[in-house]
Write a protein that holds these residues in place. Structure first.
Motif, PDB file in Angstrom:
ATOM      1  N   GLY A  53      65.451  66.004 -54.908  1.00 59.73           N
ATOM      2  CA  GLY A  53      64.253  65.448 -55.506  1.00 59.73           C
ATOM      3  C   GLY A  53      63.078  66.398 -55.412  1.00 59.73           C
ATOM      4  N   LEU A  54      62.109  66.187 -56.304  1.00 57.93           N
ATOM      5  CA  LEU A  54      60.875  66.964 -56.278  1.00 57.93           C
ATOM      6  C   LEU A  54      59.733  66.027 -55.911  1.00 57.93           C
ATOM      7  CD1 LEU A  54      58.820  69.251 -57.011  1.00 57.93           C
ATOM      8  CD2 LEU A  54      59.083  68.567 -59.400  1.00 57.93           C
ATOM      9  N   VAL A  55      58.964  66.447 -54.914  1.00 53.94           N
ATOM     10  CA  VAL A  55      57.799  65.664 -54.525  1.00 53.94           C
ATOM     11  C   VAL A  55      56.556  66.489 -54.799  1.00 53.94           C
ATOM     12  CG1 VAL A  55      56.647  64.400 -52.677  1.00 53.94           C
ATOM     13  CG2 VAL A  55      59.144  64.611 -52.675  1.00 53.94           C
ATOM     14  N   VAL A  56      55.719  66.021 -55.710  1.00 54.50           N
ATOM     15  CA  VAL A  56      54.473  66.709 -56.016  1.00 54.50           C
ATOM     16  C   VAL A  56      53.356  66.033 -55.236  1.00 54.50           C
ATOM     17  CG1 VAL A  56      52.815  67.270 -57.818  1.00 54.50           C
ATOM     18  CG2 VAL A  56      55.259  67.302 -58.322  1.00 54.50           C
ATOM     19  N   GLU A  57      52.543  66.823 -54.577  1.00 54.38           N
ATOM     20  CA  GLU A  57      51.400  66.235 -53.874  1.00 54.38           C
ATOM     21  C   GLU A  57      50.124  66.954 -54.282  1.00 54.38           C
ATOM     22  OE1 GLU A  57      52.140  64.345 -49.852  1.00 54.38           O
ATOM     23  OE2 GLU A  57      53.093  66.294 -49.642  1.00 54.38           O
ATOM     24  N   GLU A  58      49.109  66.172 -54.554  1.00 54.34           N
ATOM     25  CA  GLU A  58      47.810  66.727 -54.874  1.00 54.34           C
ATOM     26  C   GLU A  58      46.944  66.606 -53.631  1.00 54.34           C
ATOM     27  OE1 GLU A  58      45.762  64.587 -57.917  1.00 54.34           O
ATOM     28  OE2 GLU A  58      44.062  65.939 -57.948  1.00 54.34           O
ATOM     29  N   ARG A  59      46.870  67.671 -52.871  1.00 54.81           N
ATOM     30  CA  ARG A  59      46.080  67.638 -51.639  1.00 54.81           C
ATOM     31  C   ARG A  59      44.934  68.628 -51.824  1.00 54.81           C
ATOM     32  NH1 ARG A  59      49.350  68.316 -46.695  1.00 54.81           N
ATOM     33  NH2 ARG A  59      47.830  66.864 -45.798  1.00 54.81           N
ATOM     34  N   LYS A  60      44.685  69.478 -50.804  1.00 53.74           N
ATOM     35  CA  LYS A  60      43.640  70.482 -51.023  1.00 53.74           C
ATOM     36  C   LYS A  60      44.095  71.459 -52.084  1.00 53.74           C
ATOM     37  CE  LYS A  60      41.422  70.446 -46.511  1.00 53.74           C
ATOM     38  NZ  LYS A  60      42.491  70.193 -45.506  1.00 53.74           N
ATOM     39  N   GLU A  61      45.411  71.597 -52.154  1.00 55.02           N
ATOM     40  CA  GLU A  61      46.046  72.407 -53.196  1.00 55.02           C
ATOM     41  C   GLU A  61      47.166  71.568 -53.786  1.00 55.02           C
ATOM     42  OE1 GLU A  61      46.502  76.904 -51.935  1.00 55.02           O
ATOM     43  OE2 GLU A  61      47.086  75.585 -50.307  1.00 55.02           O
ATOM     44  N   TRP A  62      47.737  72.059 -54.888  1.00 52.66           N
ATOM     45  CA  TRP A  62      48.992  71.446 -55.342  1.00 52.66           C
ATOM     46  C   TRP A  62      50.074  71.842 -54.366  1.00 52.66           C
ATOM     47  CZ3 TRP A  62      48.877  67.753 -58.642  1.00 52.66           C
ATOM     48  CH2 TRP A  62      47.946  67.751 -59.680  1.00 52.66           C
ATOM     49  N   GLU A  63      50.880  70.893 -53.954  1.00 52.27           N
ATOM     50  CA  GLU A  63      52.026  71.206 -53.113  1.00 52.27           C
ATOM     51  C   GLU A  63      53.257  70.623 -53.768  1.00 52.27           C
ATOM     52  OE1 GLU A  63      51.536  70.004 -49.046  1.00 52.27           O
ATOM     53  OE2 GLU A  63      49.554  70.926 -48.900  1.00 52.27           O
ATOM     54  N   LEU A  64      54.180  71.504 -54.102  1.00 46.19           N
ATOM     55  CA  LEU A  64      55.429  71.053 -54.704  1.00 46.19           C
ATOM     56  C   LEU A  64      56.559  71.221 -53.696  1.00 46.19           C
ATOM     57  CD1 LEU A  64      53.667  71.206 -57.196  1.00 46.19           C
ATOM     58  CD2 LEU A  64      55.592  72.183 -58.453  1.00 46.19           C
ATOM     59  N   ASN A  65      57.279  70.148 -53.438  1.00 39.57           N
ATOM     60  CA  ASN A  65      58.372  70.189 -52.477  1.00 39.57           C
ATOM     61  C   ASN A  65      59.686  69.898 -53.184  1.00 39.57           C
ATOM     62  OD1 ASN A  65      56.634  70.092 -49.825  1.00 39.57           O
ATOM     63  ND2 ASN A  65      55.835  68.471 -51.148  1.00 39.57           N
ATOM     64  N   TYR A  66      60.533  70.903 -53.259  1.00 39.72           N
ATOM     65  CA  TYR A  66      61.879  70.687 -53.805  1.00 39.72           C
ATOM     66  C   TYR A  66      62.810  70.398 -52.634  1.00 39.72           C
ATOM     67  CZ  TYR A  66      60.179  72.528 -58.255  1.00 39.72           C
ATOM     68  OH  TYR A  66      59.487  72.714 -59.421  1.00 39.72           O
ATOM     69  N   ILE A  67      63.310  69.170 -52.597  1.00 43.07           N
ATOM     70  CA  ILE A  67      64.132  68.759 -51.461  1.00 43.07           C
ATOM     71  C   ILE A  67      65.609  69.005 -51.767  1.00 43.07           C
ATOM     72  CG2 ILE A  67      64.770  66.806 -49.979  1.00 43.07           C
ATOM     73  CD1 ILE A  67      62.146  65.533 -50.680  1.00 43.07           C
ATOM     74  N   PHE A  68      66.309  69.546 -50.764  1.00 42.58           N
ATOM     75  CA  PHE A  68      67.745  69.793 -50.904  1.00 42.58           C
ATOM     76  C   PHE A  68      68.500  69.149 -49.753  1.00 42.58           C
ATOM     77  CE2 PHE A  68      65.880  72.971 -53.553  1.00 42.58           C
ATOM     78  CZ  PHE A  68      66.788  73.150 -54.586  1.00 42.58           C
ATOM     79  N   SER A  69      69.685  68.677 -50.082  1.00 45.25           N
ATOM     80  CA  SER A  69      70.497  68.015 -49.081  1.00 45.25           C
ATOM     81  C   SER A  69      71.811  68.775 -48.936  1.00 45.25           C
ATOM     82  CB  SER A  69      70.709  66.579 -49.535  1.00 45.25           C
ATOM     83  OG  SER A  69      71.952  66.105 -49.176  1.00 45.25           O
ATOM     84  N   GLY A  70      72.134  69.116 -47.699  1.00 46.50           N
ATOM     85  CA  GLY A  70      73.324  69.926 -47.465  1.00 46.50           C
ATOM     86  C   GLY A  70      74.499  69.117 -46.967  1.00 46.50           C
ATOM     87  N   VAL A  71      75.486  69.799 -46.406  1.00 50.21           N
ATOM     88  CA  VAL A  71      76.687  69.090 -45.983  1.00 50.21           C
ATOM     89  C   VAL A  71      76.795  68.943 -44.469  1.00 50.21           C
ATOM     90  CG1 VAL A  71      78.219  69.369 -47.930  1.00 50.21           C
ATOM     91  CG2 VAL A  71      77.865  71.277 -46.390  1.00 50.21           C
ATOM     92  N   THR A  72      75.827  69.441 -43.739  1.00 49.38           N
ATOM     93  CA  THR A  72      75.862  69.264 -42.288  1.00 49.38           C
ATOM     94  C   THR A  72      74.793  68.257 -41.896  1.00 49.38           C
ATOM     95  OG1 THR A  72      74.262  71.026 -41.979  1.00 49.38           O
ATOM     96  CG2 THR A  72      76.587  71.644 -41.899  1.00 49.38           C
ATOM     97  N   PRO A  73      74.940  67.645 -40.713  1.00 50.36           N
ATOM     98  CA  PRO A  73      73.951  66.650 -40.298  1.00 50.36           C
ATOM     99  C   PRO A  73      72.518  67.200 -40.314  1.00 50.36           C
ATOM    100  CG  PRO A  73      75.858  66.543 -38.871  1.00 50.36           C
ATOM    101  CD  PRO A  73      76.080  67.706 -39.790  1.00 50.36           C
ATOM    102  N   ASN A  74      72.360  68.493 -40.029  1.00 55.17           N
ATOM    103  CA  ASN A  74      71.014  69.058 -40.081  1.00 55.17           C
ATOM    104  C   ASN A  74      70.762  69.743 -41.414  1.00 55.17           C
ATOM    105  OD1 ASN A  74      70.508  68.184 -37.561  1.00 55.17           O
ATOM    106  ND2 ASN A  74      70.991  70.125 -36.574  1.00 55.17           N
ATOM    107  N   GLY A  75      71.385  69.234 -42.432  1.00 60.30           N
ATOM    108  CA  GLY A  75      71.364  69.973 -43.683  1.00 60.30           C
ATOM    109  C   GLY A  75      70.292  69.577 -44.658  1.00 60.30           C
ATOM    110  N   ARG A  76      69.061  69.415 -44.228  1.00 61.54           N
ATOM    111  CA  ARG A  76      68.005  69.135 -45.192  1.00 61.54           C
ATOM    112  C   ARG A  76      67.071  70.330 -45.270  1.00 61.54           C
ATOM    113  NH1 ARG A  76      68.648  63.691 -43.008  1.00 61.54           N
ATOM    114  NH2 ARG A  76      67.982  64.730 -41.124  1.00 61.54           N
ATOM    115  N   ALA A  77      66.787  70.752 -46.471  1.00 67.17           N
ATOM    116  CA  ALA A  77      65.893  71.888 -46.654  1.00 67.17           C
ATOM    117  C   ALA A  77      64.851  71.541 -47.709  1.00 67.17           C
ATOM    118  CB  ALA A  77      66.681  73.113 -47.087  1.00 67.17           C
ATOM    119  N   VAL A  78      63.644  72.044 -47.500  1.00 68.78           N
ATOM    120  CA  VAL A  78      62.580  71.831 -48.479  1.00 68.78           C
ATOM    121  C   VAL A  78      62.061  73.195 -48.913  1.00 68.78           C
ATOM    122  CG1 VAL A  78      60.290  70.865 -48.880  1.00 68.78           C
ATOM    123  CG2 VAL A  78      61.899  69.658 -47.409  1.00 68.78           C
TER     124      VAL A  78
END
Ligand code: SF4
Lengths: 523, 255
Positions: A53-78
């Protein structure tokens, strides 16, 4: 995260700043705008990460977070990238990672961002014939209470015409169609009996949930998160609660974790029965449809008798559950679902021996595994194509790690494979519920959460597939941003794969075997 | 094929007796808070997120058209508001004339999803299943508004659905009736302050019967169907008498 991956990313974007969350193991890559697409591609293609998923946030700057899900329990990357607020141009990630396609279209529509290189932007969530051009509802400046000048519907939107063959035309269906279908519009590009492509036009039911919850307390937001997709209410309420709990670094009582598994599986059990019923009905198999409808109603009554609500509303709480269940009640429910499962087994037996039924499902709406991967499909639809991703297994939450969950899949990727996955999964659900009842620890099932400022996200394998909820809270404990990446949104994006070159009368069947929710997509 | 016939026969008659008698099976309805009497209930009133509970004569009163069954008034709160297990929640609104007798016994319904979450629609769909079997009472779902006598609208009427709703309504031949199903179309429900939804269906088209509930269970919708077709005399009076149920469960803290 593997060392060679880190190295590869450093090479693609030398200025990358890497941040690892000690508690969760999530990794964040802060990249510049130019290299973001390549870094995303590297995760998706070389390291088996699935775009979530993509999470767009309008804060002090634009912040775009592309979320990725992996195959290990610690497998989340942004993969994160930033830009000043007066600069709205980004490189399109979806050119390289196709699964991000609709997420960028949505961000363009709701935030007014520009994604350079994106092949198709424009009329998507906000329909041009209703919404005022140039007003971006997810921007900070837009206040929901401000009445809009052009709320009166006007004529304007016309279907695109693509088929360019003699006798070719577009057949429009919906948004109001069939007996009791959800509201969605389709364009079938056809030359008669044979349909070449079918494209959905969605968001007739856009209710702006992500905007409405802004400024509310997490508890108030939970009400809406639970009620935007009522057929999978508990799973979404759970994902939202988990995100808030992660943010607060709260520890949830063990008993609550087990009971959450019980309720989530009860929901899946009922939801899958409902999809199976829809598949029977779509093929015109009347007895099969009424037999499975009986099973669905039984599952609803079991849910209602156990919890007080047929669709499990009002159960999830930030910090556990709103109520506990005693042994007798859980056993009664378990006996009930076990009986329904027996019945379902008998119905499946009849179904697989009914050739007129199978003829309508086999080789219908087939999706190849590599297409499923490319579109990042999720849930039973992906698993039926041999793309075996299940968050209960890859990133176990609640008490799934203690229940020994194993995912199931098929390889053909057609309607029949999807039906078989549904049947296998309801068996697994009952197994999980049995495990919960056998191993349920004593103790409380709720402990209060003290809210913290910041952002966190959590993923839950809902009945239709992976859902990702992102929550940012401000210092007053109010929601600043909430993003609901839903499995129906993900899978509608791939729906056209199953709806290519088919006979017109197969359309309802393809739709039914996808088992998608429009409400869950439209939000 | 014969397997299906045997399976069908084995299932026997499972249809509810309603409206010839009450339905007491477990789990057919979430029920509603029934705050009859009671004093010192300010705390649960304060916890109600939709203002369904209001203070009245020192106790509490329920506006059932706003309740979303969130159970915040009877779980982890002291004192608790008692709940019943009712389902006959529908109420008549409009003053449009009754449908002619011929239409009352065979009513064709166009179901219109104006932005519902899927739960109301599913409960509506289930009226077709053997448990409720609305055909036995002469209710049929039709795909075209041109053949419909009754429009059943679910959901908070999303702005994008307004045109479709108005077109469907206009396409229906007179005499026509409209029934609003679910708390969202009754009062906006949890979407009351939304910027993409209307507050209630009655602001857009005339409504004859309103069925509250989040979602209303099939029996509540069936009750509404009997009201909207002027058939309330078919509901046997003992059908409404139902015992109160304990749906609150234990407090989450103990166990
Ligand atoms: S269940 Fe929720 S909405 Fe209904 S009266 Fe109680 S607190 Fe209010």
């Amino acid at each position: 995260m593997s060392d060679d991956m880190m190295e590869q990313i450093k090479k693609l974007c030398p200025k990358t700043r890497v941040k690892t969350d000690k508690r969760s193991g999530d990794v964040e890559f802060l990249c510049d705008r130019a290299s973001t697409p390549r870094v995303c591609q590297c995760l998706a293609e070389d390291h088996d990460f699935q775009f979530a998923g993509l999470v767009v946030e309008e804060r002090k700057e634009w912040e775009l977070n592309y979320i990725f899900s992996g195959v290990t329990p610690n497998g989340r990357a942004v993969v994160k990238t930033k830009a000043p607020l007066d600069d709205r141009e980004f490189e399109s990630v979806s050119v390289l990672v196709h699964a991000a396609d609709w997420h960028e279209r949505e961000a363009e529509d709701l935030f007014g961002l520009v994604f350079k290189g994106h092949p198709r932007l424009g009329d998507f969530i906000l329909h041009d014939d209703v919404w005022q051009e140039g007003v971006e509802p997810m921007r900070r400046a837009f206040k929901p209470e401000t009445a809009l000048s052009s709320r009166e519907p006007r004529d304007g939107w016309r279907p695109r015409k693509i088929v360019d063959v003699p006798g070719g035309f577009i057949m429009p269906i919906g948004p109001v169609f069939s007996g009791d279908a959800e509201s969605v519009h389709f364009q079938l590009e056809t030359i008669g009996e044979e349909v070449m492509y079918a494209f959905p036009r969605l968001f007739f039911k856009y209710r702006g949930v992500e905007k409405i919850v802004e400024g509310r307390s997490a508890e108030d937001a939970l009400l809406l998160v639970e009620r935007f997709a009522g057929t999978t209410a508990f799973s979404h309420a759970l994902a939202f609660s988990m995100a808030v709990e992660r943010l607060a670094k709260a520890d949830i009582p063990e008993r609550a974790k087990f009971l959450r598994v019980f309720l989530a599986e009860l929901e899946r059990f009922r939801s899958h029965l409902s999809t199976i019923n829809a598949i029977c009905a779509s093929t015109g198999l009347a007895v099969g449809a009424s037999q499975t409808a009986i099973l669905e109603e039984k599952a609803l009554r079991i849910s209602g008798a156990l919890t007080g609500h047929r669709y499990l509303f009002g159960l999830a709480a930030l910090g556990g559950l709103t109520r506990d269940f005693d042994k007798i009640a859980l056993h009664t429910a378990l006996d009930g679902v076990a009986d329904v499962l027996d019945e379902a087994g008998r119905v499946e037996n009849l179904l697989v021996n009914t050739s007129s039924f199978l003829d309508r499902l086999e080789e219908v709406g087939a999706i190849e595994r590599d297409q499923a991967v490319l579109h990042g499909l999720v849930g039973p639809v992906a698993r039926a194509s041999g793309y075996l991703r299940d968050l209960r297994e890859t990133q176990p939450y609640a008490a799934y790690d203690k229940c020994g969950f194993k995912s199931v899949g098929e390889v053909e990727g057609d309607g029949y494979a999807r039906l078989r996955v549904l049947f296998r999964e309801i068996e697994r659900s009952v197994e999980m519920m049995k495990r919960v009842v056998a191993e349920l620890p004593d103790g409380p099932c709720y402990s209060p959460v003290s809210f913290a400022k910041g952002a966190a996200f959590a993923g839950v394998e809902t009945p239709r597939g992976a859902a990702w909820h992102w929550v940012r809270m401000d210092k007053n404990g109010k929601i600043e941003r909430c993003r609901l990446a839903t499995p129906s949104f993900t899978n509608w994006h791939g729906f056209h794969l199953a709806a290519e070159n088919f006979a017109f009368q197969d359309f309802p069947i393809i739709l039914a075997t996808f088992g998608l929710s429009v409400a869950e997509n439209d939000r | 094929m014969s397997g299906w016939i045997i399976k069908g026969l084995k299932s026997g008659v499972v249809s509810t007796h309603y409206p010839d008698g009450g339905e007491n099976a477990q789990g057919v309805s979430p029920g509603l808070p029934s705050p009859a009497g009671g004093v010192g209930v300010d705390t649960p009133i304060g916890r109600c997120p939709t203002s369904a509970l209001k203070a009245k004569d020192g106790g509490a009163a329920l506006d059932k058209f706003r309740c979303v069954h969130c159970h915040r008034c009877d779980r982890n709160v002291e004192p608790t508001i008692p709940w019943d297990s009712s389902y006959e929640w529908a109420e008549k609104r409009g003053k449009t004339p009754e449908l002619p007798k011929a239409f009352q016994r065979s009513t064709h319904i166009r179901v219109l999803d104006a932005g519902d979450c899927g739960a109301c629609l599913n409960e509506m769909k289930l009226l077709n299943n053997p448990f409720y079997n609305m055909h036995r009472l002469g209710f049929f779902i039709t795909p075209t508004p041109r053949q419909a006598d009754l429009l059943v609208v679910l959901g908070p009427v999303a702005d994008h659905m307004k045109t479709a709703l108005l077109k469907a309504y206009e396409a229906m031949p007179a005499p026509k009736k409209v029934m609003s199903v679910g708390t969202c179309s009754a009062t906006g429900g949890v979407f009351e302050d939304g910027f993409m939804t209307s507050t209630k269906l009655e602001d857009i088209i005339p409504v004859d019967v309103v069925v509250p509930g989040c979602p209303p269970p099939p029996l509540a919708i069936l009750h509404g169907l009997l009201l909207v077709t002027g058939r309330e005399d078919e509901i046997r009076s003992d059908a409404t008498a139902r015992p109160a149920a304990d749906s609150s469960g234990k407090e989450a803290g103990d166990a």
